[in-house]
Write an enzyme that holds these catalytic residues in place. Sequence first.
Site, PDB file in Angstrom:
ATOM      1  N   HIS A 130      30.828   8.649 -13.947  1.00 20.34           N
ATOM      2  CA  HIS A 130      29.757   9.573 -13.330  1.00 20.34           C
ATOM      3  C   HIS A 130      31.260  10.798 -13.085  1.00 20.34           C
ATOM      4  O   HIS A 130      32.675  11.049 -13.077  1.00 20.34           O
ATOM      5  CB  HIS A 130      29.921   9.231 -12.215  1.00 20.34           C
ATOM      6  CG  HIS A 130      29.217   9.785 -10.665  1.00 20.34           C
ATOM      7  ND1 HIS A 130      29.528  10.374  -9.851  1.00 20.34           N
ATOM      8  CD2 HIS A 130      27.869   9.276 -10.572  1.00 20.34           C
ATOM      9  CE1 HIS A 130      28.935  11.236  -9.446  1.00 20.34           C
ATOM     10  NE2 HIS A 130      27.978  10.674  -9.220  1.00 20.34           N
ATOM     11  N   ASP A 208      34.732   1.719 -11.293  1.00 18.53           N
ATOM     12  CA  ASP A 208      33.695   2.484  -9.591  1.00 18.53           C
ATOM     13  C   ASP A 208      32.567   1.490  -9.943  1.00 18.53           C
ATOM     14  O   ASP A 208      31.988   1.587 -11.011  1.00 18.53           O
ATOM     15  CB  ASP A 208      33.477   3.698 -10.776  1.00 18.53           C
ATOM     16  CG  ASP A 208      32.007   4.253  -9.822  1.00 18.53           C
ATOM     17  OD1 ASP A 208      32.157   4.213  -9.279  1.00 18.53           O
ATOM     18  OD2 ASP A 208      31.876   5.613 -11.130  1.00 18.53           O
ATOM     19  N   GLN A 211      27.235   1.532  -8.988  1.00 16.13           N
ATOM     20  CA  GLN A 211      26.104   0.592  -9.706  1.00 16.13           C
ATOM     21  C   GLN A 211      26.229  -0.727  -9.461  1.00 16.13           C
ATOM     22  O   GLN A 211      25.590  -1.548 -10.486  1.00 16.13           O
ATOM     23  CB  GLN A 211      25.568   1.179 -10.615  1.00 16.13           C
ATOM     24  CG  GLN A 211      25.729   2.843 -10.241  1.00 16.13           C
ATOM     25  CD  GLN A 211      24.525   3.105  -9.849  1.00 16.13           C
ATOM     26  OE1 GLN A 211      23.686   2.445  -9.515  1.00 16.13           O
ATOM     27  NE2 GLN A 211      24.415   4.358  -9.024  1.00 16.13           N
ATOM     28  N   LYS A 234      23.988   2.969  -1.829  1.00 16.90           N
ATOM     29  CA  LYS A 234      23.152   2.532  -2.509  1.00 16.90           C
ATOM     30  C   LYS A 234      22.784   0.933  -3.146  1.00 16.90           C
ATOM     31  O   LYS A 234      22.716   0.665  -4.013  1.00 16.90           O
ATOM     32  CB  LYS A 234      23.611   2.334  -4.307  1.00 16.90           C
ATOM     33  CG  LYS A 234      23.962   4.588  -4.496  1.00 16.90           C
ATOM     34  CD  LYS A 234      24.722   4.505  -4.996  1.00 16.90           C
ATOM     35  CE  LYS A 234      25.595   5.769  -6.141  1.00 16.90           C
ATOM     36  NZ  LYS A 234      24.948   6.156  -6.060  1.00 16.90           N
ATOM     37  N   CYS A 373      24.921  13.388 -12.684  1.00 19.82           N
ATOM     38  CA  CYS A 373      26.893  13.581 -11.929  1.00 19.82           C
ATOM     39  C   CYS A 373      26.631  12.895 -13.669  1.00 19.82           C
ATOM     40  O   CYS A 373      28.082  12.481 -13.278  1.00 19.82           O
ATOM     41  CB  CYS A 373      26.771  12.625 -11.107  1.00 19.82           C
ATOM     42  SG  CYS A 373      26.119  14.002  -9.646  1.00 19.82           S
TER      43      CYS A 373
HETATM   44  N1  PMP Z   1      29.383   6.470  -9.710  1.00 13.59           N
HETATM   45  C1  PMP Z   1      28.201   6.643 -10.196  1.00 13.59           C
HETATM   46  C2  PMP Z   1      28.606   5.433 -11.061  1.00 13.59           C
HETATM   47  C3  PMP Z   1      27.154   6.588  -9.148  1.00 13.59           C
HETATM   48  O1  PMP Z   1      26.212   6.451 -10.059  1.00 13.59           O
HETATM   49  C4  PMP Z   1      27.888   7.671  -8.204  1.00 13.59           C
HETATM   50  C5  PMP Z   1      26.143   7.956  -6.890  1.00 13.59           C
HETATM   51  N2  PMP Z   1      25.438   8.133  -8.150  1.00 13.59           N
HETATM   52  C6  PMP Z   1      28.744   7.764  -8.314  1.00 13.59           C
HETATM   53  C7  PMP Z   1      29.702   7.078  -8.506  1.00 13.59           C
HETATM   54  C8  PMP Z   1      29.139   8.691  -6.638  1.00 13.59           C
HETATM   55  O2  PMP Z   1      28.694   7.782  -5.386  1.00 13.59           O
HETATM   56  P1  PMP Z   1      28.859   8.751  -4.239  1.00 13.59           P
HETATM   57  O3  PMP Z   1      28.050  10.127  -4.497  1.00 13.59           O
HETATM   58  O4  PMP Z   1      28.597   7.960  -2.954  1.00 13.59           O
HETATM   59  O5  PMP Z   1      30.445   8.934  -3.716  1.00 13.59           O
END
Ligand code: PMP
Length: 416
Positions: A130, A208, A211, A234, A373
């Site tokens: 991401h 990270d 998910q 999430k 993203c």
């Molecule tokens: N890493 C992953 C794998 C994600 O799916 C996301 C959210 N789409 C993020 C990081 C970023 O999360 P946040 O916007 O809550 O900081």
Amino acid sequence: MTYSTTTPLNIEAIRADFPALDQEVHPGKRLVFLDSAASSQKPRQVIDAMSDYYRTSHANVHRGIHVLSERATAAYEGARDKVRAFINAASRREIIFTRNTTESINLVAGSWGRANLGPGDVVVLSEMEHHSNIVPWQILAQERGFTIRYIPITGTGELDLDVYARLLRDEPVRLVSVMHISNVLGTVNPVAEIIRQAHAAGALVLIDGAQSVPHLPVDVQALDADFYAFSAHKMAGPTGIGVLYGKRALLEAMPPYMGGGEMIKRVTFEGSEWNSIPHKFEAGTPAIAEAAGLGAAIDYLTAIGMENILAHEQLVVDYALDRLSEVPGLTLYGPAPERRNGVASFTLADIHAHDIAQLLDAEGVAIRAGHHCAMPLHQRLGVAATARASFYLYNTQAEVDALITALERVRKVFGI
Ligand code: PMP
């Protein structure tokens, strides 16, 4: 093919807990919410916890010697205890509250990274990351002069572990920072093995977990992760609060990320003395009601059982992958069902993903379209955008059927 519908969850009762699921979004079109990977819906237990907190207990934390301040502090620090237990951290001091996964990763980059990385060092990321686990490292690399390498993905959307082993062997890798589960491919990465190999090569590992923590049991000690980042929103919790887990010795040695109130023990005109962890990394008034909401979300998920949630989602995702693979012209991305979780990303002939999402929305089916993203990953996949259906504990096979029916309409509109 016949499909198992035996879920360990009382799905009707669970759906009744989520008020937002029970609505029509267009005349005669009931909501089918398949966008939980972006942000999940919230059960009334979480909504009530936050509203009760504001009605009865709000004051600033830690500082006041009065009843409401004590209640607020109990709510906030109680949430920290719940997070510790939920991911099995050794100590509550290892749980830092941030705004989200993005801020958690930026904290590690801005504190540990700025203090420890320099020319000649290598940080290993992966091609499926991401943006929140790429951009902070790119910004810091410009400042500190280290090199970023990417673990490539294979044709099935998995990490190429041969290249990873070679990177660890041939390059001065100081940090490996990779996602546990891909928000586009659904790939469940073998993070325990990735961490084992990194440690053998003398590198630290940040995972990270945006998910993963919402969807499966995570044990940071069993994984031996050095840092682990995730977001409350999430996992049935509120926006505005996230978590950075870090091993105690690492966090104690790291400089502060932001300066201000709460993070200091003593301030003079000449300089300041830092507070102990976790407070050293929590400058200013924190997200107190959000912490209460996160605590309630953890209670909610724990009562249902993360193993049960995982089993239910596997059932729904497997069914979705099977049904989607039967749609003419549809291309699915990501590995085999047994090595993935939570999401199904696809393209449909040459229809733009945004057009798919718009037509599905007209049928009440909410999915996400775009690069999610993860622009470099889409570049690697050779597509500008994908459509993504994502699933959580409240989704059903009947909702997958609704997605398939809505996709039939998309095919009709575009004449394919
Ligand atoms: N890493 C992953 C794998 C994600 O799916 C996301 C959210 N789409 C993020 C990081 C970023 O999360 P946040 O916007 O809550 O900081």
